[in-house]
Design an enzyme around this catalytic site. Structure first.
Site, PDB file in Angstrom:
ATOM      1  N   TYR A 196      -5.568   5.815  -9.331  1.00 30.34           N
ATOM      2  CA  TYR A 196      -4.087   4.877  -9.038  1.00 30.34           C
ATOM      3  C   TYR A 196      -3.243   5.304  -8.962  1.00 30.34           C
ATOM      4  O   TYR A 196      -3.170   6.952  -9.710  1.00 30.34           O
ATOM      5  CB  TYR A 196      -3.710   4.051 -10.485  1.00 30.34           C
ATOM      6  CG  TYR A 196      -2.745   3.138 -10.611  1.00 30.34           C
ATOM      7  CD1 TYR A 196      -2.886   1.876 -10.026  1.00 30.34           C
ATOM      8  CD2 TYR A 196      -1.944   3.081 -10.335  1.00 30.34           C
ATOM      9  CE1 TYR A 196      -2.012   0.921 -10.263  1.00 30.34           C
ATOM     10  CE2 TYR A 196      -0.590   2.570 -10.893  1.00 30.34           C
ATOM     11  CZ  TYR A 196      -0.407   1.174  -9.970  1.00 30.34           C
ATOM     12  OH  TYR A 196       0.364   0.697 -10.665  1.00 30.34           O
ATOM     13  N   HIS A 251      -9.115   1.046 -11.866  1.00 29.86           N
ATOM     14  CA  HIS A 251     -10.566   1.708 -12.961  1.00 29.86           C
ATOM     15  C   HIS A 251     -10.115   2.720 -12.824  1.00 29.86           C
ATOM     16  O   HIS A 251     -10.651   3.366 -14.220  1.00 29.86           O
ATOM     17  CB  HIS A 251     -11.503   0.838 -12.245  1.00 29.86           C
ATOM     18  CG  HIS A 251     -12.119   1.655 -11.241  1.00 29.86           C
ATOM     19  ND1 HIS A 251     -12.185   1.361  -9.533  1.00 29.86           N
ATOM     20  CD2 HIS A 251     -12.534   2.626 -11.311  1.00 29.86           C
ATOM     21  CE1 HIS A 251     -12.334   2.357  -9.131  1.00 29.86           C
ATOM     22  NE2 HIS A 251     -13.157   3.397  -9.516  1.00 29.86           N
ATOM     23  N   CYS A 275     -22.823 -15.648   4.011  1.00 24.53           N
ATOM     24  CA  CYS A 275     -22.494 -16.456   4.447  1.00 24.53           C
ATOM     25  C   CYS A 275     -23.029 -17.081   3.392  1.00 24.53           C
ATOM     26  O   CYS A 275     -24.559 -17.230   2.323  1.00 24.53           O
ATOM     27  CB  CYS A 275     -23.505 -17.690   5.445  1.00 24.53           C
ATOM     28  SG  CYS A 275     -22.735 -19.362   5.867  1.00 24.53           S
ATOM     29  N   GLU A 330       1.016  -1.048   0.039  1.00 26.47           N
ATOM     30  CA  GLU A 330       0.074   0.003   0.244  1.00 26.47           C
ATOM     31  C   GLU A 330       0.987   1.381   0.172  1.00 26.47           C
ATOM     32  O   GLU A 330       1.801   1.292   1.192  1.00 26.47           O
ATOM     33  CB  GLU A 330      -0.785  -0.636   1.038  1.00 26.47           C
ATOM     34  CG  GLU A 330      -1.485   1.337   1.255  1.00 26.47           C
ATOM     35  CD  GLU A 330      -2.701   2.063   0.618  1.00 26.47           C
ATOM     36  OE1 GLU A 330      -3.928   1.000  -0.167  1.00 26.47           O
ATOM     37  OE2 GLU A 330      -2.159   3.304   0.099  1.00 26.47           O
ATOM     38  N   ARG A 337      -3.032   4.754   5.624  1.00 26.55           N
ATOM     39  CA  ARG A 337      -3.842   3.212   5.540  1.00 26.55           C
ATOM     40  C   ARG A 337      -3.404   2.090   6.049  1.00 26.55           C
ATOM     41  O   ARG A 337      -3.956   1.738   6.271  1.00 26.55           O
ATOM     42  CB  ARG A 337      -4.132   3.463   3.923  1.00 26.55           C
ATOM     43  CG  ARG A 337      -4.774   4.427   2.987  1.00 26.55           C
ATOM     44  CD  ARG A 337      -6.296   4.902   3.128  1.00 26.55           C
ATOM     45  NE  ARG A 337      -6.237   5.697   2.307  1.00 26.55           N
ATOM     46  CZ  ARG A 337      -7.083   5.742   1.578  1.00 26.55           C
ATOM     47  NH1 ARG A 337      -6.790   4.610   0.356  1.00 26.55           N
ATOM     48  NH2 ARG A 337      -7.063   6.870   0.560  1.00 26.55           N
TER      49      ARG A 337
HETATM   50  P1  NAD Z   1      -9.373   2.486  -2.538  1.00 17.45           P
HETATM   51  O1  NAD Z   1      -9.515   3.319  -3.387  1.00 17.45           O
HETATM   52  O2  NAD Z   1     -10.432   2.507  -0.883  1.00 17.45           O
HETATM   53  O3  NAD Z   1      -8.522   2.139  -2.090  1.00 17.45           O
HETATM   54  C1  NAD Z   1      -6.869   1.893  -3.292  1.00 17.45           C
HETATM   55  C2  NAD Z   1      -5.524   1.399  -2.137  1.00 17.45           C
HETATM   56  O4  NAD Z   1      -4.864   1.693  -3.317  1.00 17.45           O
HETATM   57  C3  NAD Z   1      -5.784   2.876  -1.674  1.00 17.45           C
HETATM   58  O5  NAD Z   1      -5.524   3.070  -0.302  1.00 17.45           O
HETATM   59  C4  NAD Z   1      -4.199   3.548  -2.601  1.00 17.45           C
HETATM   60  O6  NAD Z   1      -3.550   4.246  -1.238  1.00 17.45           O
HETATM   61  C5  NAD Z   1      -4.088   2.070  -2.581  1.00 17.45           C
HETATM   62  N1  NAD Z   1      -3.219   2.586  -4.068  1.00 17.45           N
HETATM   63  C6  NAD Z   1      -2.986   3.242  -4.898  1.00 17.45           C
HETATM   64  N2  NAD Z   1      -2.299   2.963  -6.095  1.00 17.45           N
HETATM   65  C7  NAD Z   1      -1.061   2.110  -5.400  1.00 17.45           C
HETATM   66  C8  NAD Z   1      -0.313   1.067  -5.572  1.00 17.45           C
HETATM   67  N3  NAD Z   1       0.064   2.484  -7.462  1.00 17.45           N
HETATM   68  N4  NAD Z   1       0.945   1.112  -5.164  1.00 17.45           N
HETATM   69  C9  NAD Z   1       0.227   0.813  -3.964  1.00 17.45           C
HETATM   70  N5  NAD Z   1      -1.416   0.976  -3.650  1.00 17.45           N
HETATM   71  C10 NAD Z   1      -1.609   1.580  -4.411  1.00 17.45           C
HETATM   72  O7  NAD Z   1     -10.649   0.986  -3.433  1.00 17.45           O
HETATM   73  P2  NAD Z   1     -11.327  -0.333  -2.802  1.00 17.45           P
HETATM   74  O8  NAD Z   1     -12.964   0.270  -2.580  1.00 17.45           O
HETATM   75  O9  NAD Z   1     -10.133  -0.666  -1.792  1.00 17.45           O
HETATM   76  O10 NAD Z   1     -11.468  -0.798  -4.785  1.00 17.45           O
HETATM   77  C11 NAD Z   1     -10.371  -1.206  -4.745  1.00 17.45           C
HETATM   78  C12 NAD Z   1     -10.319  -1.702  -6.448  1.00 17.45           C
HETATM   79  O11 NAD Z   1     -10.846  -2.826  -6.184  1.00 17.45           O
HETATM   80  C13 NAD Z   1     -11.530  -0.740  -7.383  1.00 17.45           C
HETATM   81  O12 NAD Z   1     -10.857  -0.736  -8.578  1.00 17.45           O
HETATM   82  C14 NAD Z   1     -12.737  -1.294  -6.687  1.00 17.45           C
HETATM   83  O13 NAD Z   1     -13.485  -1.728  -7.986  1.00 17.45           O
HETATM   84  C15 NAD Z   1     -11.726  -3.286  -7.046  1.00 17.45           C
HETATM   85  N6  NAD Z   1     -12.599  -4.099  -6.439  1.00 17.45           N
HETATM   86  C16 NAD Z   1     -13.439  -4.821  -6.529  1.00 17.45           C
HETATM   87  C17 NAD Z   1     -14.796  -6.330  -6.288  1.00 17.45           C
HETATM   88  C18 NAD Z   1     -15.371  -6.997  -6.924  1.00 17.45           C
HETATM   89  O14 NAD Z   1     -14.710  -7.252  -8.350  1.00 17.45           O
HETATM   90  N7  NAD Z   1     -15.303  -7.548  -5.885  1.00 17.45           N
HETATM   91  C19 NAD Z   1     -14.187  -6.257  -4.818  1.00 17.45           C
HETATM   92  C20 NAD Z   1     -13.568  -5.607  -4.081  1.00 17.45           C
HETATM   93  C21 NAD Z   1     -12.822  -4.155  -5.055  1.00 17.45           C
END
Ligand code: NAD
Length: 632
Positions: A349, A344, A490, A273, A278
């Site tokens: 990012y 996304h 569940c 992270e 965070r």
């Molecule tokens: P978020 O923005 O709350 O958290 C993402 C974290 O990634 C942040 O803390 C950020 O600082 C960190 N980050 C960003 N770039 C980075 C990098 N290059 N290296 C390391 N860390 C980095 O988002 P979230 O709610 O945790 O969701 C994350 C992604 O996962 C989203 O794209 C979401 O759509 C996807 N997601 C998909 C599903 C699913 O399909 N079931 C479920 C959960 C999350």
């Protein structure tokens, strides 16, 4: 702005992203909002703000400052009608509504907006971008009032968060039918949706926000747990990650569930992270065991934990685009590699570099920031592909990382255009969907945590041989705090859902559970969703974009007498990309309800098993044969 059809030049289906960028604008106001100007319209011309405001005030006979709300929020929310205290569902065993179904719908609507659940209750947003529970604050009050008054043989129709019709139906019909965010396909663009939202004509319902069955982070944690469990079973032949190393990234809202999900499966995880605060927060919340900014230290801790067979989660402060390639250079190859950074969105990012400078770059030159994100994503995904070549098992976690890397020029596809590493649904979840498994959940309407504890014990008693479930229930009951109304999630499959529904109803009848239970599920389920980039990615028979199944699911649950049933568009992956249905059925301890529970909890996953059997999945064909589902 004219509401116009989406660009129909969408290219092929499987493996290609449709070109949906043909938004058209005709009025100067829309051009000011930064959209491309294009040609004609075949839909009524959208309204200017003063007209929208006048309409809204006429609709509700109010003086709400709609022009200001449109400027501030982009939609009319009627903020002066917001209650002084945040919504909180009534607790207890007596009700003010005329049936338990209507009382349950009211409590769950209020529960979705309880600040302990909702990310932004004041603007009616429950989760997932702008996923709302009601169109505006006048409608919220009207929904609560109408549910209280609803007769046991009436059905309330809700059109995108607005109560529109009380229909005389019958006692065994659903008490509420909800349709959220639906648009005719050719018009289903984000730009058109935003315009209609601004006009106060629709709302984004996400999956469980507009269908009143959101249960907070527990829902995400369990899905993540289930994914890692399925990965363990598929690749290592055991329902455990003991001694295995998982490498992933992201410790935010959803991604922050990963470390606990891995340790619940007895594995070792390094979660990278970029923001130290965070990582600290996840340690504080108990989702993560420990943290370091040193790759050497993280690897030493991981090695020791793997050797001793102990579960351990390690937060490594760093950028995935630096750390993943560093692992490759050191030839450290994890057993499983994935990622949940917010790839996304190229603006969320974090590219390589110093965080302060990057924040400044984002506000000064977004295009350059996006270019830097793509560059970093290229390095990040190249490292995942290198690890895969050297034996790691890689999967995409629903954040579009692969497609972004493709934009950056990385070769992410095989010659047949399938991705070199799969998404989590085709990789792990589809075999579960094929057996009718999905995110089944329930809420104790009493508000009494004891009711959930009684049901936890019952789960352990009814399913003694399901090792993964036994572990989940024990860990969930120890580790997950209750938020708002007490709930449990569940994953249960075809047959087991009906079996457990019956057990719940019996416990209510016997007085061991103090009040009715609302039983529902996510729309991300086996037979209720069409979403070609996620839940229905790479279906065996090519039926990724076929949405008939979601409609059949909605109709079946209605015909079988669920308590409330919903049909939505755009949940999870956004407008234009998915169609999906939801259901909730209330157990109240009566004999009549036992019959309805059996019907609903059988056909709801049943259509999912059939959908997968017809697509040619052997697990689904076996379930059809074993459980005696009737295919014509
Ligand atoms: P978020 O923005 O709350 O958290 C993402 C974290 O990634 C942040 O803390 C950020 O600082 C960190 N980050 C960003 N770039 C980075 C990098 N290059 N290296 C390391 N860390 C980095 O988002 P979230 O709610 O945790 O969701 C994350 C992604 O996962 C989203 O794209 C979401 O759509 C996807 N997601 C998909 C599903 C699913 O399909 N079931 C479920 C959960 C999350």
């Amino acid at each position: 702005m004219a509401i116009t059809p989406r660009d129909t030049n969408t290219g092929g289906l499987r493996g290609k992203r449709p070109n949906f960028c043909g938004f058209r604008a005709a009025s100067p106001r829309s051009v000011c909002r930064g959209r491309a100007v294009d040609d004609f319209t075949s839909m009524p011309v959208a309204m200017m703000d003063p007209e929208i405001a006048a309409n809204e005030r006429r609709k509700y006979a109010c003086e709400c400052p709609i022009e200001a709300e449109l400027a501030r929020y982009g939609r009319p929310l009627h903020m002066p009608a917001k209650p002084a205290a945040p919504p909180r569902a009534p607790r207890g065993t007596s009700r003010s509504a005329r049936s338990w179904d209507a009382e349950a719908a009211k409590r769950m609507l209020m529960n979705n907006l309880d600040p302990a659940n909702a990310v932004d209750w004041e603007h009616l947003v429950v989760y997932g971008g702008s996923g709302r529970a009601a169109r505006n604050w006048h409608e919220y009050a009207k929904l609560v009032r109408t549910l209280d008054e609803l007769a046991p043989d009436e059905t309330l129709c809700v059109q995108s968060g607005r109560a529109v019709y009380v229909a005389k139906t019958h006692e065994h019909a659903p008490r509420v039918l909800l349709a959220n965010s639906n648009l005719v396909p050719k018009w289903a663009t984000q730009a058109n949706f935003d315009e209609l939202d601004r006009m106060g004509l629709t709302m984004y319902g996400q999956m469980t926000a507009g269908s009143w069955i959101y249960i907070g982070t527990q829902g995400i944690l369990q899905g993540t747990y289930q994914t890692f469990l399925a990965a363990a079973e598929k690749h290592f032949g055991v329902p455990s990650l003991r001694g295995k190393l998982v490498l992933t990234a992201g410790l935010g809202g959803m991604s922050g569930a990963q470390p606990m999900a891995v340790t619940m499966n007895e594995g070792v995880v390094i979660d990278v992270e970029v923001r130290a605060e965070r990582v600290e927060r996840k340690v504080r919340e108990g989702y993560l065991d420990k943290m370091t900014a040193s790759v050497d230290e993280a690897l030493a801790w991981a090695k020791a934990a793997q050797a001793s067979g102990k579960a351990s989660s390690i937060g490594l402060v760093g950028n995935a685009a630096d750390v993943f390639p560093e692992f490759v250079r050191r030839d450290v190859i994890p057993d499983l590699v994935t990622d949940q950074t917010p790839a996304h969105d190229l603006g969320a990012y974090v590219p390589r570099g110093e965080l302060g400078e990057l924040d400044e770059l984002r506000s000064r030159d977004l295009a350059e920031y996006h270019r830097r994100s793509l560059e970093a994503i290229a390095a990040h995904v190249t490292a995942i592909l290198d690890m895969q070549k050297r034996g790691a098992i890689a999967f995409d976690y629903g954040n579009n990382l692969r497609a972004q890397a493709e934009l950056a020029g990385v070769s992410v596809r095989n010659p047949d255009r399938s991705f070199k590493y799969p998404g989590f649904v085709p990789a792990y979840i589809r075999p579960l969907f094929s057996r009718g498994l999905g995110p089944f959940r329930w809420a104790a309407l009493s508000g009494d945590e004891k009711d959930i504890r009684v049901l936890d014990a019952e789960l352990l008693r009814v399913f003694p041989d399901d090792e993964g479930l036994q572990r989940w229930v024990k860990l969930a009951s120890e580790r997950i705090p209750f938020l708002a109304l007490p709930t449990r999630i569940c994953w249960l499959g075809y047959g087991d859902r009906a079996k457990f529904g019956d057990a719940m109803n019996r416990l209510i009848h016997e007085g061991k559970v103090s009040a009715p239970i609302a039983i529902g599920r996510d729309h991300l389920d086996c037979g209720s969703v069409a979403s070609p980039d996620r839940e229905t990615e790479a279906m065996k028979d090519g039926s990724d974009a076929i949405a008939d199944w979601a409609l059949l699911n909605f109709a079946l649950n209605t015909a079988s007498g669920a308590s409330w049933v919903s049909f939505h568009h755009g949940g999870g992956v956004g407008i234009g990309n998915s169609l999906h249905a939801g259901m909730v059925v209330v157990a109240d301890g009566t004999a009549e309800r036992a019959e309805r529970l059996d019907r609903v909890l059988t056909v709801d996953p049943g259509i999912g098993v059939v959908r997968h059997a017809i697509a040619g999945y052997p697990e689904a064909e076996a379930t059809v044969a074993e459980k005696g589902l009737r295919l014509p």
